[in-house]
Write an enzyme that holds these catalytic residues in place. Structure first.
Site, mmCIF file in Angstrom:
data_model
loop_
_atom_site.group_PDB
_atom_site.id
_atom_site.type_symbol
_atom_site.label_atom_id
_atom_site.label_comp_id
_atom_site.label_asym_id
_atom_site.label_seq_id
_atom_site.Cartn_x
_atom_site.Cartn_y
_atom_site.Cartn_z
ATOM 1 N N ASP A 19 67.032 51.303 36.208
ATOM 2 C CA ASP A 19 67.748 51.042 34.949
ATOM 3 C C ASP A 19 69.201 50.622 35.156
ATOM 4 O O ASP A 19 70.057 50.915 34.316
ATOM 5 C CB ASP A 19 67.710 52.281 34.019
ATOM 6 C CG ASP A 19 66.313 52.787 33.810
ATOM 7 O OD1 ASP A 19 65.405 51.948 33.661
ATOM 8 O OD2 ASP A 19 66.112 54.017 33.805
ATOM 9 N N ALA A 51 58.324 49.344 35.310
ATOM 10 C CA ALA A 51 59.641 48.718 35.210
ATOM 11 C C ALA A 51 59.881 48.236 33.789
ATOM 12 O O ALA A 51 58.938 47.898 33.082
ATOM 13 C CB ALA A 51 59.707 47.528 36.159
ATOM 14 N N GLY A 52 61.135 48.203 33.401
ATOM 15 C CA GLY A 52 61.471 47.659 32.087
ATOM 16 C C GLY A 52 62.745 46.859 32.218
ATOM 17 O O GLY A 52 63.809 47.428 32.428
ATOM 18 N N HIS A 53 62.634 45.551 32.175
ATOM 19 C CA HIS A 53 63.814 44.706 32.315
ATOM 20 C C HIS A 53 64.132 44.047 30.975
ATOM 21 O O HIS A 53 63.333 43.295 30.445
ATOM 22 C CB HIS A 53 63.584 43.638 33.393
ATOM 23 C CG HIS A 53 63.479 44.235 34.768
ATOM 24 N ND1 HIS A 53 63.054 43.528 35.865
ATOM 25 C CD2 HIS A 53 63.760 45.473 35.219
ATOM 26 C CE1 HIS A 53 63.077 44.321 36.923
ATOM 27 N NE2 HIS A 53 63.491 45.500 36.560
ATOM 28 N N GLN A 82 62.733 49.280 39.636
ATOM 29 C CA GLN A 82 63.201 50.658 39.877
ATOM 30 C C GLN A 82 64.503 50.603 40.705
ATOM 31 O O GLN A 82 65.272 49.686 40.532
ATOM 32 C CB GLN A 82 62.135 51.523 40.563
ATOM 33 C CG GLN A 82 60.926 51.833 39.684
ATOM 34 C CD GLN A 82 59.877 50.754 39.694
ATOM 35 O OE1 GLN A 82 59.480 50.263 40.741
ATOM 36 N NE2 GLN A 82 59.407 50.362 38.537
ATOM 37 N N THR A 140 59.764 53.955 28.255
ATOM 38 C CA THR A 140 59.255 55.207 27.685
ATOM 39 C C THR A 140 60.066 55.712 26.484
ATOM 40 O O THR A 140 59.619 56.619 25.794
ATOM 41 C CB THR A 140 59.283 56.321 28.750
ATOM 42 O OG1 THR A 140 60.642 56.462 29.176
ATOM 43 C CG2 THR A 140 58.403 55.988 29.941
HETATM 44 P P1 IMP Z 1 56.215 56.184 38.158
HETATM 45 O O1 IMP Z 1 56.818 54.997 38.832
HETATM 46 O O2 IMP Z 1 55.749 55.905 36.752
HETATM 47 O O3 IMP Z 1 55.165 56.852 38.988
HETATM 48 O O4 IMP Z 1 57.371 57.285 37.989
HETATM 49 C C1 IMP Z 1 57.985 57.910 39.100
HETATM 50 C C2 IMP Z 1 59.476 58.137 38.862
HETATM 51 O O5 IMP Z 1 60.133 56.877 38.822
HETATM 52 C C3 IMP Z 1 59.794 58.802 37.519
HETATM 53 O O6 IMP Z 1 60.958 59.599 37.681
HETATM 54 C C4 IMP Z 1 60.115 57.633 36.609
HETATM 55 O O7 IMP Z 1 60.947 57.995 35.542
HETATM 56 C C5 IMP Z 1 60.830 56.717 37.589
HETATM 57 N N1 IMP Z 1 60.750 55.310 37.232
HETATM 58 C C6 IMP Z 1 59.690 54.481 37.368
HETATM 59 N N2 IMP Z 1 59.995 53.248 36.962
HETATM 60 C C7 IMP Z 1 61.279 53.279 36.568
HETATM 61 C C8 IMP Z 1 62.183 52.282 36.086
HETATM 62 O O8 IMP Z 1 61.870 51.087 35.966
HETATM 63 N N3 IMP Z 1 63.435 52.709 35.786
HETATM 64 C C9 IMP Z 1 63.813 53.991 35.966
HETATM 65 N N4 IMP Z 1 63.019 54.933 36.442
HETATM 66 C C10 IMP Z 1 61.756 54.586 36.739
#
Ligand code: IMP
Length: 429
Positions: free
Chosen positions: A14, A40-42, A226, A305
């Site tokens: 983020d 991911a969220g861009h 990430q 989320t």
């Molecule tokens: P997962 O990637 O959904 O398995 O989540 C694992 C950890 O990575 C968690 O703490 C998520 O909140 C974090 N996470 C996954 N994708 C992102 C992202 O794009 N931005 C920030 N945190 C992320």
């Protein structure tokens, strides 16, 4: 002929990479997503429209750019297709604009189900995943039970593998988690084949494509997802994502030789402070009014989320670590304007652990938990930096802040982002 460039997160995700990739894209021929998935969220703002991209590289919003989703990405087809629908007004026809690796693994609905069940079973110790099925999809990949895009070209083979995978998922769901499992092979198979028809013309060998492009001297922008501190190998394990979110993931995620990848420049993106979603160590976290103020001023709620993000002061111990493992050539500091609202700004330059000073980010969570940040306090700036585009207008205190970052990380700050719009940035190079 310029160099290729890697843009990646230096913190826990983020960092605002989406906007940076978007604004640098005009100088590149290709934009490449190489790890992670729809976790991911861009966010990219173009005019009065806001695009939240999860899988498709943000280069899709710029005319004529080729966008690649390479083999290191795990793809939920329903999300890819929904996203294609959202951007089709700007992207037009995807052929010649979006390429999907035949070696990429697929995230199936049972991966999402297992993600939720695994998190629930962990109780207090949950990772706080995005519940997008990322961990289970990578688990299947490494357990050699995963299904790749290439497999969908051979329906009987795909169906066979799907049957085994669904049987296994059903066993785990019912026997280990005591949960219901209602997904049928027929339904998952027919849904997948229907969706596959829409993307099949876009599937190709992206490793070969990139190799050819790089050898020809075409310019590639690699878009990390990430952040470094969530990297499966180097992050705050087990509170990490399931892919290599640092530059270490570039070779395995693209299928391109380290010799070719090594010619690219690497810029790390860092917020002017730190945020984290999900659980896990965060030495500079502020659970007080200052943390809440960072959250409010920075609108710190997750793109994927909607969860409130944990907030704290800039951690230069973590950033120094990220600079080293990524081989950073430059740092891009985003959300500088959020700090406009503070009279005093702190940055952690070391940790104190059992009376000793630590400058290198430790591997052990037990040690990290006990680390207290050692702060350097800087004066806040007396004028707003919001939307500033000219470096001569930056207050002296911002230069002190930049100097501290550069001294502590040994990486030059090359750009500042001063607002969400495409135009709100300053090059310092
Ligand atoms: P997962 O990637 O959904 O398995 O989540 C694992 C950890 O990575 C968690 O703490 C998520 O909140 C974090 N996470 C996954 N994708 C992102 C992202 O794009 N931005 C920030 N945190 C992320």
């Amino acid at each position: 002929m310029g160099k290729s460039l890697v843009i990646l997160g230096s913190q826990w995700g983020d960092e605002g990479k989406g906007k940076i990739v978007d604004l640098l894209t005009p100088d590149y021929d290709y934009v490449v997503r190489y790890q992670g998935g729809s976790n991911a969220g861009h966010t990219v703002i173009v005019g009065d429209k806001k695009y939240a991209l999860h899988l498709i590289p943000s280069g899709i919003l710029r005319e004529g750019k080729k966008n690649l989703i390479t083999n290191g990405v795990v793809i939920a087809l329903e999300e890819l297709i929904a996203e294609m629908d959202k951007v089709k007004d700007v992207a037009g026809d995807f052929e010649g604009r979006l390429y999907i690796s035949d070696r990429a693994h697929i995230v199936f609905p049972y991966h999402k189900l297992l993600d939720g069940l695994s998190e629930k079973s962990k109780g207090e110790a949950k990772v706080g995943t995005t519940l997008k099925g990322i961990g289970p999809a990578y688990m299947a990949k490494y357990a050699r039970t995963g299904i790749r895009i290439a497999d969908l070209f051979d329906p009987p083979y795909f169906r066979n593998r799907l049957e085994s995978a669904i049987n296994e998922a059903k066993n785990i769901a019912e026997k280990i988690y005591g949960a219901e499992f209602n997904l049928s092979v027929d339904k998952v198979y027919s849904d997948t084949m229907r969706m596959f028809e829409k993307i099949a013309p876009l599937v190709t060998d992206t490793s070969l494509m990139l190799d050819t492009a790089l050898r020809k001297g075409e310019r590639v922008l690699f878009e990390g997802a990430q952040g470094t501190m969530l990297d499966i190998d180097m992050g705050t394990y087990p509170y990490v994502t399931s892919s290599n979110a640092s530059a270490l993931g570039l070779c395995n995620g693209t299928g391109v030789s380290p010799k070719l990848i090594g010619q690219a420049e690497v810029f790390g993106v860092s917020k002017a402070y730190v945020t984290r979603v999900g659980a896990g160590p965060f030495p500079t976290e502020l659970n007080d009014g200052t943390g809440q103020k960072l959250r409010d001023e920075g609108h710190e709620y997750g793109t994927t989320t909607g969860r409130p993000r944990r907030c704290g002061w800039l951690d230069l111990v973590a950033l120094r670590f990220a600079a080293r493992i990524n081989g950073m050539d430059g740092l891009i500091i985003t959300k500088l304007d959020v700090l406009d609202h503070f009279d005093e700004i702190k940055v952690a330059v070391a940790y104190e652990y059992e009376g000793k000073l630590i400058k290198d980010f430790p591997a052990s969570l037990k040690i990290l938990e006990k680390c207290k940040p050692v702060y350097k306090t800087l004066k806040g700036w007396d004028k707003s930096t919001s939307g500033l585009k000219d470096k001569d207008q930056l207050p002296d205190q911002v230069w002190d802040f930049i100097k501290t970052i550069e001294e502590e990380t040994s990486v030059p700050v090359v750009m500042l982002s001063t607002g969400p719009e495409r135009s709100e940035y300053i090059w310092l190079k």
